[in-house]
Motif scaffolding. Structure first.
Motif, PDB file in Angstrom:
ATOM      1  N   SER A   1      -4.797  -4.337   3.773  1.00  0.00           N
ATOM      2  CA  SER A   1      -3.793  -5.262   3.233  1.00  0.00           C
ATOM      3  C   SER A   1      -4.146  -5.751   1.834  1.00  0.00           C
ATOM      4  O   SER A   1      -3.314  -6.336   1.144  1.00  0.00           O
ATOM      5  CB  SER A   1      -3.641  -6.470   4.167  1.00  0.00           C
ATOM      6  N   GLY A   2      -5.362  -5.472   1.389  1.00  0.00           N
ATOM      7  CA  GLY A   2      -5.865  -5.958   0.110  1.00  0.00           C
ATOM      8  C   GLY A   2      -7.171  -6.700   0.356  1.00  0.00           C
ATOM      9  O   GLY A   2      -7.336  -7.340   1.399  1.00  0.00           O
ATOM     10  N   ARG A   3      -8.101  -6.607  -0.587  1.00  0.00           N
ATOM     11  CA  ARG A   3      -9.402  -7.242  -0.362  1.00  0.00           C
ATOM     12  C   ARG A   3     -10.116  -7.499  -1.680  1.00  0.00           C
ATOM     13  O   ARG A   3      -9.872  -6.836  -2.687  1.00  0.00           O
ATOM     14  CB  ARG A   3     -10.281  -6.374   0.533  1.00  0.00           C
TER      15      ARG A   3
ATOM     16  N   LEU B   1     -17.690  -7.136  -9.058  1.00  0.00           N
ATOM     17  CA  LEU B   1     -16.629  -7.816  -8.311  1.00  0.00           C
ATOM     18  C   LEU B   1     -15.380  -6.971  -8.450  1.00  0.00           C
ATOM     19  O   LEU B   1     -14.995  -6.592  -9.561  1.00  0.00           O
ATOM     20  CB  LEU B   1     -16.382  -9.214  -8.872  1.00  0.00           C
ATOM     21  N   LYS B   2     -14.740  -6.683  -7.329  1.00  0.00           N
ATOM     22  CA  LYS B   2     -13.579  -5.792  -7.356  1.00  0.00           C
ATOM     23  C   LYS B   2     -12.489  -6.300  -6.425  1.00  0.00           C
ATOM     24  O   LYS B   2     -12.754  -6.642  -5.274  1.00  0.00           O
ATOM     25  CB  LYS B   2     -14.009  -4.380  -6.931  1.00  0.00           C
ATOM     26  N   PHE B   3     -11.269  -6.350  -6.955  1.00  0.00           N
ATOM     27  CA  PHE B   3     -10.105  -6.626  -6.110  1.00  0.00           C
ATOM     28  C   PHE B   3      -9.324  -5.333  -5.947  1.00  0.00           C
ATOM     29  O   PHE B   3      -9.001  -4.655  -6.925  1.00  0.00           O
ATOM     30  CB  PHE B   3      -9.185  -7.690  -6.722  1.00  0.00           C
ATOM     31  N   GLU B   4      -9.022  -4.989  -4.696  1.00  0.00           N
ATOM     32  CA  GLU B   4      -8.229  -3.809  -4.392  1.00  0.00           C
ATOM     33  C   GLU B   4      -6.960  -4.246  -3.673  1.00  0.00           C
ATOM     34  O   GLU B   4      -7.035  -4.918  -2.644  1.00  0.00           O
ATOM     35  CB  GLU B   4      -9.025  -2.846  -3.501  1.00  0.00           C
TER      36      GLU B   4
ATOM     37  N   GLY C   1       7.789  -2.800  -5.332  1.00  0.00           N
ATOM     38  CA  GLY C   1       6.775  -3.109  -6.337  1.00  0.00           C
ATOM     39  C   GLY C   1       5.519  -2.265  -6.284  1.00  0.00           C
ATOM     40  O   GLY C   1       4.622  -2.460  -7.110  1.00  0.00           O
ATOM     41  N   PHE C   2       5.436  -1.332  -5.347  1.00  0.00           N
ATOM     42  CA  PHE C   2       4.249  -0.474  -5.255  1.00  0.00           C
ATOM     43  C   PHE C   2       4.490   0.777  -6.104  1.00  0.00           C
ATOM     44  O   PHE C   2       4.734   1.877  -5.610  1.00  0.00           O
ATOM     45  CB  PHE C   2       3.934  -0.140  -3.797  1.00  0.00           C
ATOM     46  N   LYS C   3       4.399   0.566  -7.428  1.00  0.00           N
ATOM     47  CA  LYS C   3       4.809   1.576  -8.400  1.00  0.00           C
ATOM     48  C   LYS C   3       3.877   2.778  -8.492  1.00  0.00           C
ATOM     49  O   LYS C   3       4.243   3.801  -9.060  1.00  0.00           O
ATOM     50  CB  LYS C   3       4.933   0.936  -9.797  1.00  0.00           C
ATOM     51  N   ASN C   4       2.675   2.664  -7.957  1.00  0.00           N
ATOM     52  CA  ASN C   4       1.738   3.791  -7.997  1.00  0.00           C
ATOM     53  C   ASN C   4       1.804   4.648  -6.742  1.00  0.00           C
ATOM     54  O   ASN C   4       0.944   5.486  -6.506  1.00  0.00           O
ATOM     55  CB  ASN C   4       0.297   3.291  -8.193  1.00  0.00           C
ATOM     56  N   SER C   5       2.814   4.424  -5.929  1.00  0.00           N
ATOM     57  CA  SER C   5       2.950   5.185  -4.684  1.00  0.00           C
ATOM     58  C   SER C   5       3.334   6.636  -4.963  1.00  0.00           C
ATOM     59  O   SER C   5       3.972   6.945  -5.967  1.00  0.00           O
ATOM     60  CB  SER C   5       4.017   4.542  -3.786  1.00  0.00           C
TER      61      SER C   5
ATOM     62  N   SER D   1      -0.389   0.015  -5.532  1.00  0.00           N
ATOM     63  CA  SER D   1       0.059  -0.591  -6.785  1.00  0.00           C
ATOM     64  C   SER D   1      -1.102  -0.608  -7.772  1.00  0.00           C
ATOM     65  O   SER D   1      -2.198  -0.142  -7.471  1.00  0.00           O
ATOM     66  CB  SER D   1       0.559  -2.019  -6.541  1.00  0.00           C
ATOM     67  N   CYS D   2      -0.855  -1.169  -8.954  1.00  0.00           N
ATOM     68  CA  CYS D   2      -1.889  -1.219  -9.993  1.00  0.00           C
ATOM     69  C   CYS D   2      -2.393  -2.648 -10.202  1.00  0.00           C
ATOM     70  O   CYS D   2      -2.729  -3.040 -11.315  1.00  0.00           O
ATOM     71  CB  CYS D   2      -1.361  -0.636 -11.300  1.00  0.00           C
ATOM     72  N   LEU D   3      -2.467  -3.431  -9.133  1.00  0.00           N
ATOM     73  CA  LEU D   3      -2.899  -4.825  -9.234  1.00  0.00           C
ATOM     74  C   LEU D   3      -4.418  -4.985  -9.209  1.00  0.00           C
ATOM     75  O   LEU D   3      -4.917  -6.080  -9.048  1.00  0.00           O
ATOM     76  CB  LEU D   3      -2.308  -5.646  -8.076  1.00  0.00           C
TER      77      LEU D   3
END
Length: 198
Positions: free
Chosen positions: A50-52, A97-100, A125-129, A145-147
């Motif tokens: 879900s993101g981390r 430190l990394k946010f995915e 909004g998941f433009k890198n799909s 996505s590219c967040l």
């Protein structure tokens, strides 16, 4: 072309195993979305996150070691900078430190079903799909996505940034996570509108 019956048979095998993500199971926040997708006949999820936010270093040693990386801290929710500071020990090595953001792999029955799922991911909004075609003809869509965010914190035993900057990074990561969750909710809503009750 694979029959829907054969796809369903493979889907059953996939769902009887573990989620292929590092954690090996669904995050609580993504579980409803994953279950909804898996209830649609033409799809099956193979891995998800879900993101981390993670702090890790490439040095092997104590802790959770995978592929040469030592994981020092992991969170699938909003973080307080104090938690990051408490896990920041320069002697551990070169710490990053990394946010995915969310990553979701979905195996699709055919090109038509892959395009429908891709459209929903892009619109939310998941433009890198995008999807790839495997050697056996399987279609796997990666929703992403590219967040992302990646910042070195220590090098050769020396801390490169101040606590104030770590506080700033925590704020940025939390903002990205909030946007990530918003997009994930939008994706779920679009799927419900498009597919109804499977």
């Amino acid at each position: 072309m694979m029959s829907l019956e054969d796809f369903t048979s493979q889907k059953i095998k996939i769902l009887s195993g573990l989620d292929n993500s590092r954690k090996g199971s669904y995050d609580a926040r993504i579980e409803g979305l994953v279950q909804f997708i898996n209830d649609i006949q033409e799809y099956v999820t193979t891995s998800s996150c879900s993101g981390r936010l993670i702090m890790f270093c490439p040095n092997e040693g104590q802790g959770n070691v995978k592929k040469g990386c030592k994981w020092l801290y992991t969170s699938h929710d909003f973080v307080k900078y104090e938690a990051l500071v408490s896990h920041l020990k320069p002697e551990d090595g070169d710490i990053v430190l990394k946010f995915e953001p969310l990553i979701l792999h979905i195996r699709c029955y055919n090109m038509e079903s892959a395009k429908a799922m891709l459209t929903s991911s892009l619109e939310s909004g998941f433009k890198n799909s995008g999807f790839v075609i495997g050697k056996n003809g399987s279609l796997v869509l990666a929703v992403r996505s590219c967040l992302g965010l990646e910042v070195p914190l220590t090098k050769d035993g020396v801390q490169l940034v101040s606590e104030e900057y770590i506080k700033f990074l925590a704020e940025v990561a939390n903002e990205k996570l909030a946007e990530n969750f918003k997009r994930m909710d939008n994706f779920f809503a679009l799927l419900k509108a498009r597919f109804g009750s499977p």
